[in-house]
Design a protein around this motif. Structure first.
Motif, short mmCIF file in Angstrom:
data_model
loop_
_atom_site.label_atom_id
_atom_site.label_comp_id
_atom_site.label_asym_id
_atom_site.label_seq_id
_atom_site.Cartn_x
_atom_site.Cartn_y
_atom_site.Cartn_z
N TRP A 21 55.82 41.86 -81.22
CA TRP A 21 54.58 42.63 -81.09
C TRP A 21 54.86 44.11 -80.91
N ASN A 22 55.92 44.46 -80.18
CA ASN A 22 56.27 45.86 -79.98
C ASN A 22 56.80 46.51 -81.25
N ASN A 23 57.32 45.71 -82.17
CA ASN A 23 57.83 46.25 -83.43
C ASN A 23 56.76 46.37 -84.51
N ASP A 24 55.54 45.94 -84.22
CA ASP A 24 54.42 46.04 -85.16
C ASP A 24 53.53 47.20 -84.71
N PRO A 25 53.66 48.38 -85.37
CA PRO A 25 52.93 49.57 -84.91
C PRO A 25 51.41 49.41 -84.91
N SER A 26 50.87 48.69 -85.88
CA SER A 26 49.41 48.55 -85.94
C SER A 26 48.90 47.64 -84.82
N TYR A 27 49.63 46.58 -84.52
CA TYR A 27 49.24 45.68 -83.42
C TYR A 27 49.34 46.40 -82.08
N LEU A 28 50.40 47.16 -81.90
CA LEU A 28 50.60 47.90 -80.66
C LEU A 28 49.52 48.97 -80.49
N ALA A 29 49.16 49.65 -81.56
CA ALA A 29 48.11 50.66 -81.49
C ALA A 29 46.77 50.04 -81.11
N GLN A 30 46.52 48.85 -81.60
CA GLN A 30 45.28 48.14 -81.26
C GLN A 30 45.21 47.87 -79.76
N TRP A 31 46.30 47.44 -79.15
CA TRP A 31 46.31 47.16 -77.73
C TRP A 31 46.26 48.43 -76.90
N ARG A 32 46.91 49.49 -77.37
CA ARG A 32 46.86 50.76 -76.65
C ARG A 32 45.46 51.34 -76.64
N ALA A 33 44.68 51.10 -77.68
CA ALA A 33 43.32 51.60 -77.78
C ALA A 33 42.36 50.85 -76.85
N GLN A 34 42.76 49.69 -76.37
CA GLN A 34 41.88 48.91 -75.50
C GLN A 34 41.54 49.64 -74.21
N LYS A 35 42.44 50.46 -73.71
CA LYS A 35 42.16 51.21 -72.48
C LYS A 35 40.95 52.11 -72.68
N GLU A 36 40.94 52.86 -73.78
CA GLU A 36 39.81 53.74 -74.05
C GLU A 36 38.56 52.94 -74.39
N THR A 37 38.73 51.85 -75.14
CA THR A 37 37.59 51.05 -75.57
C THR A 37 36.92 50.34 -74.40
N TYR A 38 37.71 49.74 -73.54
CA TYR A 38 37.15 48.92 -72.47
C TYR A 38 37.05 49.67 -71.15
#
Length: 67
Positions: free
Chosen positions: A38-55
């Protein structure tokens, strides 16, 4: 504010995502393998990082007003 999601299996913490770290951390053999993938997949990691702002950031004002 920190966004944390943990996955458990049989009451054992397998893997955790922390917005302060910005990545997944594995605690078991399978959790470490999944965290690496999961850490090697930039798009998946970006999705989880965006959750802080989203939620979190959208709800923090509501939570403080209710307290």
């Amino acid at each position: 504010i920190e966004y944390i999601v943990s996955w458990y299996y049989n009451k054992v913490n397998d893997i955790k995502f922390s917005s302060s770290l910005g990545k997944f951390v594995g605690y078991t053999e399978i959790g470490v393998k999944n965290a690496e993938a999961w850490n090697n997949d930039p798009s998946y990691l970006a999705q989880w990082r965006a959750q802080k702002e989203t939620y979190c950031l959208n709800n923090i004002g509501i939570d403080y007003q209710a307290a």
